[in-house]
Enzyme design. Structure first.
Site, mmCIF file in Angstrom:
data_model
loop_
_atom_site.group_PDB
_atom_site.id
_atom_site.type_symbol
_atom_site.label_atom_id
_atom_site.label_comp_id
_atom_site.label_asym_id
_atom_site.label_seq_id
_atom_site.Cartn_x
_atom_site.Cartn_y
_atom_site.Cartn_z
ATOM 1 N N SER A 109 96.970 69.601 8.612
ATOM 2 C CA SER A 109 97.278 70.783 7.711
ATOM 3 C C SER A 109 98.670 71.403 7.858
ATOM 4 C CB SER A 109 96.339 72.071 7.875
ATOM 5 O OG SER A 109 95.073 71.593 7.510
HETATM 6 N N1 SAH Z 1 91.986 71.288 10.431
HETATM 7 C C1 SAH Z 1 92.444 69.880 10.323
HETATM 8 C C2 SAH Z 1 92.460 69.693 8.827
HETATM 9 C C3 SAH Z 1 92.212 68.203 8.512
HETATM 10 S S1 SAH Z 1 92.006 67.939 6.920
HETATM 11 C C4 SAH Z 1 93.785 69.807 10.943
HETATM 12 O O1 SAH Z 1 94.280 70.727 11.393
HETATM 13 O O2 SAH Z 1 94.212 68.721 11.306
HETATM 14 C C5 SAH Z 1 90.209 68.225 6.635
HETATM 15 C C6 SAH Z 1 89.336 67.524 7.370
HETATM 16 O O3 SAH Z 1 87.804 68.117 6.935
HETATM 17 C C7 SAH Z 1 89.420 66.031 7.372
HETATM 18 O O4 SAH Z 1 89.432 65.701 8.944
HETATM 19 C C8 SAH Z 1 87.783 65.606 6.880
HETATM 20 O O5 SAH Z 1 87.363 64.359 7.334
HETATM 21 C C9 SAH Z 1 87.045 66.797 7.203
HETATM 22 N N2 SAH Z 1 85.903 67.185 6.068
HETATM 23 C C10 SAH Z 1 85.846 66.791 4.886
HETATM 24 N N3 SAH Z 1 84.581 66.920 4.432
HETATM 25 C C11 SAH Z 1 83.952 67.470 5.396
HETATM 26 C C12 SAH Z 1 82.672 67.724 5.658
HETATM 27 N N4 SAH Z 1 81.573 67.963 4.553
HETATM 28 N N5 SAH Z 1 81.944 68.169 6.723
HETATM 29 C C13 SAH Z 1 82.956 68.241 7.727
HETATM 30 N N6 SAH Z 1 84.310 67.868 7.871
HETATM 31 C C14 SAH Z 1 84.568 67.277 6.651
#
Ligand code: SAH
Length: 221
Positions: A71
């Site tokens: 993010s």
């Molecule tokens: N907080 C992270 C953002 C990653 S993007 C950072 O700082 O890097 C969002 C993440 O949510 C992805 O890794 C994706 O695989 C995960 N995601 C999507 N749907 C999900 C679900 N149903 N349960 C858990 N994780 C999920």
């Protein structure tokens, strides 16, 4: 992807870039000192492949494995600020991804439980975080159901764009607790803050448009 030891060095250059990022975020409206201090501490370049390290302290999202993103720092700071974390708060994070947001939460003094549904990312981040000094409780699973066995939580943060607010997450929030969740299925999502007033009452406020990868269900892998 393995992490090379040279990637895990923090040089004065990186420290300077972090200070610049803190100033930039403060100029964009982040006022919580606890959040700004955390941004100043977490070495975001540790979450980048060496080839792309020069992008680590730009205020931008960046692609990581499995088609996901780390993010944007402003988004991380904004979501964390909305949570109003107090030391010792029990926080549930949905979407571990790179683990950067997880480390920011830990630096604000929270105890973090984090869920990731992509095995590749879960495996990679589970190895990386202890190497760089952080130990959240990590789970491979589906964020839509939360973590009933560890509930209730003081705070919940969802870091993927949700089509709706999952009911189990509302239930797993303490009365007096706060949840931040970007909601919407289009190209941008609205940042919702949900405050739990009583077992059945919630106050919902909106905090601007953001761009997230989608929160996926079991059927749409
Ligand atoms: N907080 C992270 C953002 C990653 S993007 C950072 O700082 O890097 C969002 C993440 O949510 C992805 O890794 C994706 O695989 C995960 N995601 C999507 N749907 C999900 C679900 N149903 N349960 C858990 N994780 C999920």
């Amino acid at each position: 992807m393995s992490v090379s030891p040279s990637q895990l060095k923090d040089e004065p250059l990186h420290q300077g870039l972090r200070e610049r990022l803190v100033k930039e975020l403060s100029g964009k409206g982040i006022t919580d000192r606890n959040v700004l201090n955390a941004i100043g501490k977490v070495k975001r370049h540790f979450f980048f492949n060496t080839t792309f390290i020069k992008f680590a302290y730009e205020d931008k999202a960046f692609p990581i494995e499995a088609g996901q993103t780390i993010s944007q720092p402003f988004t991380v700071a904004m979501q964390t600020q909305l949570l109003q974390i107090k030391p010792g708060d029990k926080v549930l994070e949905i979407g571990t991804g790179s683990g950067y947001q997880t480390c920011i939460l830990l630096e604000t003094g929270a105890k973090v439980f984090t869920i990731e549904r992509q095995k590749e990312l879960y495996d990679k981040t589970k190895v990386l975080l202890p190497k760089v000094g952080y130990s959240p409780k990590m789970f491979y699973g589906d964020g839509y159901v939360g973590l009933e066995g560890f509930a209730p939580f003081d705070k919940i943060i969802v870091t993927a764009g949700a089509p709706f607010i999952p009911e189990p997450l509302k239930q797993q929030l303490k009365v007096g607790g706060r949840m931040v969740i970007p909601v919407g299925e289009g190209s941008t999502q609205e940042m919702f803050l949900i405050e739990k007033i009583s077992d059945t009452e919630f106050r919902q406020t909106e905090h601007g448009a953001f761009k997230f990868v989608p929160m996926l269900t079991q059927k749409n892998k």
